[in-house]
Design a protein around this motif. Structure first.
Motif, short mmCIF file in Angstrom:
data_model
loop_
_atom_site.label_atom_id
_atom_site.label_comp_id
_atom_site.label_asym_id
_atom_site.label_seq_id
_atom_site.Cartn_x
_atom_site.Cartn_y
_atom_site.Cartn_z
N GLU A 81 -33.45 -25.36 -34.86
CA GLU A 81 -32.57 -25.34 -33.70
C GLU A 81 -31.52 -26.44 -33.75
OE1 GLU A 81 -34.85 -25.44 -30.16
OE2 GLU A 81 -35.79 -23.48 -30.49
N GLU A 82 -31.82 -27.54 -34.46
CA GLU A 82 -30.88 -28.65 -34.52
C GLU A 82 -29.85 -28.51 -35.63
OE1 GLU A 82 -34.10 -28.97 -34.15
OE2 GLU A 82 -34.22 -29.87 -32.14
N ARG A 83 -30.08 -27.59 -36.57
CA ARG A 83 -29.17 -27.47 -37.68
C ARG A 83 -27.89 -26.74 -37.31
NH1 ARG A 83 -33.18 -25.77 -42.70
NH2 ARG A 83 -34.04 -27.85 -43.07
N GLU A 84 -26.79 -27.23 -37.85
CA GLU A 84 -25.50 -26.58 -37.64
C GLU A 84 -25.42 -25.36 -38.54
OE1 GLU A 84 -20.82 -27.70 -38.28
OE2 GLU A 84 -22.28 -29.29 -37.84
N GLU A 85 -24.97 -24.25 -38.00
CA GLU A 85 -24.88 -23.02 -38.77
C GLU A 85 -23.89 -23.19 -39.92
OE1 GLU A 85 -25.77 -19.17 -39.88
OE2 GLU A 85 -26.71 -20.44 -38.36
N PRO A 86 -24.35 -23.04 -41.16
CA PRO A 86 -23.45 -23.24 -42.30
C PRO A 86 -22.43 -22.12 -42.42
CG PRO A 86 -25.56 -22.39 -43.05
CD PRO A 86 -25.71 -22.68 -41.58
N ARG A 87 -21.33 -22.43 -43.04
CA ARG A 87 -20.30 -21.42 -43.28
C ARG A 87 -20.81 -20.44 -44.31
NH1 ARG A 87 -14.10 -23.07 -44.92
NH2 ARG A 87 -13.16 -21.00 -44.75
N ARG A 88 -20.75 -19.18 -44.00
CA ARG A 88 -21.30 -18.16 -44.90
C ARG A 88 -20.25 -17.74 -45.93
NH1 ARG A 88 -26.10 -16.09 -43.64
NH2 ARG A 88 -26.99 -16.54 -41.58
N LEU A 94 -20.10 -15.43 -53.44
CA LEU A 94 -21.41 -15.79 -54.00
C LEU A 94 -21.52 -15.36 -55.46
CD1 LEU A 94 -23.77 -14.86 -51.01
CD2 LEU A 94 -23.38 -17.15 -51.95
N GLU A 95 -21.06 -14.16 -55.76
CA GLU A 95 -21.11 -13.68 -57.14
C GLU A 95 -20.22 -14.54 -58.04
OE1 GLU A 95 -20.03 -9.58 -56.99
OE2 GLU A 95 -21.95 -8.94 -56.13
N THR A 96 -19.04 -14.89 -57.55
CA THR A 96 -18.13 -15.73 -58.32
C THR A 96 -18.74 -17.10 -58.57
OG1 THR A 96 -16.19 -14.58 -57.41
CG2 THR A 96 -15.84 -16.78 -58.35
N LEU A 97 -19.36 -17.67 -57.53
CA LEU A 97 -20.00 -18.98 -57.66
C LEU A 97 -21.13 -18.94 -58.68
CD1 LEU A 97 -20.27 -21.90 -56.74
CD2 LEU A 97 -21.66 -21.10 -54.81
N ALA A 98 -21.93 -17.88 -58.65
CA ALA A 98 -23.04 -17.75 -59.59
C ALA A 98 -22.53 -17.65 -61.03
CB ALA A 98 -23.88 -16.52 -59.25
N ASP A 179 -26.24 -11.59 -56.45
CA ASP A 179 -26.41 -10.26 -55.87
C ASP A 179 -25.61 -9.25 -56.67
OD1 ASP A 179 -27.19 -8.26 -54.18
OD2 ASP A 179 -25.66 -8.66 -52.68
N LEU A 180 -25.91 -9.20 -57.96
CA LEU A 180 -25.19 -8.31 -58.86
C LEU A 180 -26.09 -7.15 -59.30
CD1 LEU A 180 -23.65 -11.04 -61.19
CD2 LEU A 180 -22.47 -9.84 -59.38
N SER A 181 -25.49 -6.05 -59.66
CA SER A 181 -26.24 -4.94 -60.23
C SER A 181 -26.39 -5.23 -61.72
CB SER A 181 -25.50 -3.62 -59.99
OG SER A 181 -25.37 -3.36 -58.62
N LEU A 182 -27.44 -5.91 -62.07
CA LEU A 182 -27.61 -6.38 -63.45
C LEU A 182 -28.07 -5.25 -64.36
CD1 LEU A 182 -29.43 -9.76 -62.70
CD2 LEU A 182 -27.00 -9.36 -63.09
#
Length: 218
Positions: A81-88, A94-98, A179-182
């Motif tokens: 409850e105390e955590r700030e919602e992170p930017r999604r 996400l795929e590019t980062l991976a 989250d790729l179709s490997l």
């Protein structure tokens, strides 16, 4: 007359403890040493604190060669409850980062080759803005394309001590990072394979994210 004295090990550990608690982010051994008397054994103080905090509600951990206190992993649910919602991040981000994490240093064209689709300029800009990705260099090929690599913020966010601690494909998909179709038989590449690449030049001072574009000529 003022006498100079060297604080004992207990006092040194107290000082390091105070610095880490007050810091706004993780601190390296060098950064800690700057605040302590010359010759202070920072590594010994860190080891002492690790022992003291092992198994407690707050633990001392190393992330990207920097030290910080964090809530024990098994007590994370108390902070919900105390955590700030992170930017999604979007699926594309996400795929590019991976891909960058596992294939770095990598160019935009190489990222698109792995994903099988083109990526928008905004995706890379977002990752750069959030500090997950950095400009690493320029490939010594026609057009001098920019190469990308992960930054310390990436390691801190995912709780990795170094890039060598990246998990396998199954763990990455479970964490939502991959989250790729490997295809059948896909193997996760060694993320450290190109960290010392000799086919690129370092980014120059004028190469900012705004101007460091991938191009193939005039």
């Amino acid at each position: 007359m003022t006498l100079d004295f060297k604080p004992d090990e207990i006092e040194m550990a107290r000082r390091v403890e105070a610095l880490l608690f007050a810091a706004t982010g993780p601190l390296s051994l060098v950064e800690i040493a700057r605040r302590l008397p010359e010759g202070a054994d920072v590594a010994a103080a860190i080891t002492d604190l690790q022992t003291q905090y092992a198994g407690r509600g707050v633990e001392l951990e190393c992330v990207a060669d920097r030290w910080r206190f964090r809530t024990a992993p098994d007590l994370g649910f108390l902070m919900t409850e105390e955590r700030e919602e992170p930017r999604r991040l979007s699926k594309a981000a996400l795929e590019t980062l991976a891909i960058i994490a596992y294939h770095q240093p990598v160019t935009r064209a190489e990222i698109e080759s792995v994903r099988g689709v083109s990526i928008s300029r905004g995706t890379l800009d977002l990752l750069l803005e959030m500090g997950f990705v950095r400009l690493r260099g320029r490939r010594r090929t026609p057009g001098r394309p920019v190469t990308y690599a992960t930054a310390d913020r990436f390691l801190e966010h995912f709780g990795l001590a170094s890039i060598h601690d990246l998990p396998g494909a199954a763990e990455m998909k479970a964490a939502g990072l991959l989250d790729l179709s490997l295809p059948t038989g896909f193997e996760v590449p060694d993320p450290s394979r190109g960290m010392d690449a000799d086919d690129e030049d370092p980014i120059e001072d004028g190469d900012t994210p705004e101007f460091a574009q991938d191009f193939v000529g005039d």
